[in-house]
Design a protein around this motif. Sequence first.
Motif, short mmCIF file in Angstrom:
data_model
loop_
_atom_site.label_atom_id
_atom_site.label_comp_id
_atom_site.label_asym_id
_atom_site.label_seq_id
_atom_site.Cartn_x
_atom_site.Cartn_y
_atom_site.Cartn_z
N GLY A 31 0.96 -1.26 -0.12
CA GLY A 31 0.05 -0.04 -0.14
C GLY A 31 0.79 1.22 0.18
N VAL A 32 1.93 1.18 -0.41
CA VAL A 32 3.01 2.41 -0.51
C VAL A 32 2.17 3.41 -1.33
CG1 VAL A 32 5.13 3.34 -1.32
CG2 VAL A 32 5.19 1.29 -0.15
N SER A 33 2.25 4.66 -0.90
CA SER A 33 1.65 5.62 -1.84
C SER A 33 2.69 6.69 -2.24
CB SER A 33 0.50 6.35 -0.95
OG SER A 33 0.76 7.76 -0.61
N LEU A 34 2.74 6.78 -3.54
CA LEU A 34 3.60 7.83 -4.28
C LEU A 34 2.63 9.13 -4.73
CD1 LEU A 34 5.08 5.66 -7.10
CD2 LEU A 34 6.24 6.55 -5.08
N GLN A 35 3.16 10.23 -4.29
CA GLN A 35 2.47 11.41 -4.47
C GLN A 35 3.37 12.03 -5.84
OE1 GLN A 35 2.87 14.72 -1.85
NE2 GLN A 35 0.76 14.97 -1.84
N VAL A 36 2.87 12.02 -6.81
CA VAL A 36 3.33 12.04 -8.15
C VAL A 36 3.26 13.66 -8.39
CG1 VAL A 36 3.72 11.46 -10.49
CG2 VAL A 36 3.45 9.79 -9.01
N LEU A 37 1.94 14.19 -8.54
CA LEU A 37 1.74 15.76 -8.82
C LEU A 37 1.14 16.24 -7.48
CD1 LEU A 37 -0.40 15.07 -12.17
CD2 LEU A 37 1.94 15.62 -11.76
N ARG A 38 1.61 17.51 -7.45
CA ARG A 38 1.10 18.29 -6.15
C ARG A 38 0.98 19.68 -6.49
NH1 ARG A 38 5.54 18.11 -1.97
NH2 ARG A 38 6.67 17.66 -3.54
N GLY A 39 -0.11 20.34 -6.25
CA GLY A 39 -0.23 21.75 -6.33
C GLY A 39 0.17 22.43 -7.54
N LEU A 55 0.56 13.78 -15.76
CA LEU A 55 -0.31 14.64 -15.96
C LEU A 55 -1.04 14.91 -17.16
CD1 LEU A 55 -1.33 17.71 -15.11
CD2 LEU A 55 0.80 18.64 -16.15
N LEU A 56 -0.50 14.29 -18.16
CA LEU A 56 -1.51 14.17 -19.47
C LEU A 56 -2.47 13.26 -19.37
CD1 LEU A 56 1.05 14.46 -22.49
CD2 LEU A 56 -0.17 16.34 -21.38
N ARG A 57 -2.20 12.13 -18.65
CA ARG A 57 -3.34 11.09 -18.40
C ARG A 57 -4.49 11.43 -17.34
NH1 ARG A 57 1.08 6.83 -18.26
NH2 ARG A 57 1.54 6.36 -20.53
N THR A 58 -3.81 12.44 -16.42
CA THR A 58 -4.97 12.96 -15.65
C THR A 58 -6.02 13.77 -16.31
OG1 THR A 58 -3.35 12.55 -13.77
CG2 THR A 58 -5.15 13.81 -13.40
N LEU A 59 -5.16 14.46 -17.08
CA LEU A 59 -6.06 15.76 -17.69
C LEU A 59 -6.92 14.91 -18.69
CD1 LEU A 59 -3.14 18.32 -18.94
CD2 LEU A 59 -4.86 18.43 -16.87
N TYR A 60 -6.69 13.80 -19.33
CA TYR A 60 -7.56 12.95 -20.09
C TYR A 60 -8.55 12.43 -19.34
CZ TYR A 60 -8.90 11.22 -24.68
OH TYR A 60 -9.69 11.02 -25.85
#
Length: 234
Positions: free
Chosen positions: A21-29, A53-58
């Motif tokens: 359950g490790v969590s990776l914070q890839v994008l912030r603010g 970021l592109l995949r999140t925007l899509y």
Amino acid sequence: MNTLIEVRDLAKTFTLHQQHGVSLQVLRGLNFTVAAGECLVLHGQSGAGKSTLLRTLYGNYLPAGGSIRIRHAGDWLELVGAEPRQVLAVRRQTLGYVSQFLRVIPRVPALEVVMEPALARGWSRADAEARAKALLTRLNIPERLWQLAPGTFSGGEQQRVNLARGFMVSWPVLLLDEPTASLDEANAGVVLELIDEAKAAGSALIGIFHDRAIREAVADRYLDMTQEDLAHAS
Ligand SMILES: Nc1ncnc2c1ncn2[C@@H]1O[C@H](COP(=O)(O)OP(=O)(O)OP(=O)(O)O)[C@@H](O)[C@H]1O
């Protein structure tokens, strides 16, 4: 300035369920806007989160927080938490995405793959076919390949079919993930022309370009995604 997309305080975290359950914070603010006719180039080292970021925007990834607002059908629409049917309408009319690799569907000929975004918008077959053939010609896909399914095409040929598909219709907002990665210089030059035409037609572009010369040729602005302690595990 005619802003077409506005991102506020965007965050994305991956939770690795298979790995304790490790969590990776890839994008912030993340905060930015892109206007009509502009190309924003994502800048940051490998692993900085550019593709994420592109995949999140899509809408492929659900953000952990923040807002993605897009001009759609004359209004502002919040994409985070939007209904699936709204996301599909945005993907049909407003938001295009040229991923790095073509998603190959068995037995569907290259020409049909390229025409599909125009047919989905209600173009006639004749108009769609004319534009698709013109793009395949510009991108140097030999005519003998047009009726074949692209599964057996070379990496560069598949990328060019993907590009023809991506530039088939004009998109208010277009996302480009390394569109010239597998291309030779001549074909990369064609992509630069297509990008310039899209900008001139009023598209807002957001892209990743590893090649420095290409990056400098297309960028109007850069988004610095370098983070001092990126992707830190918690
Ligand atoms: N689906 C995923 N699940 C878990 N972690 C992921 C996933 N996708 C990306 N990551 C992680 O997020 C971070 C950012 O990856 P991303 O591919 O967005 O970087 P990038 O800036 O596009 O890198 P590159 O320039 O090497 O393509 C990396 O540490 C990666 O391991």
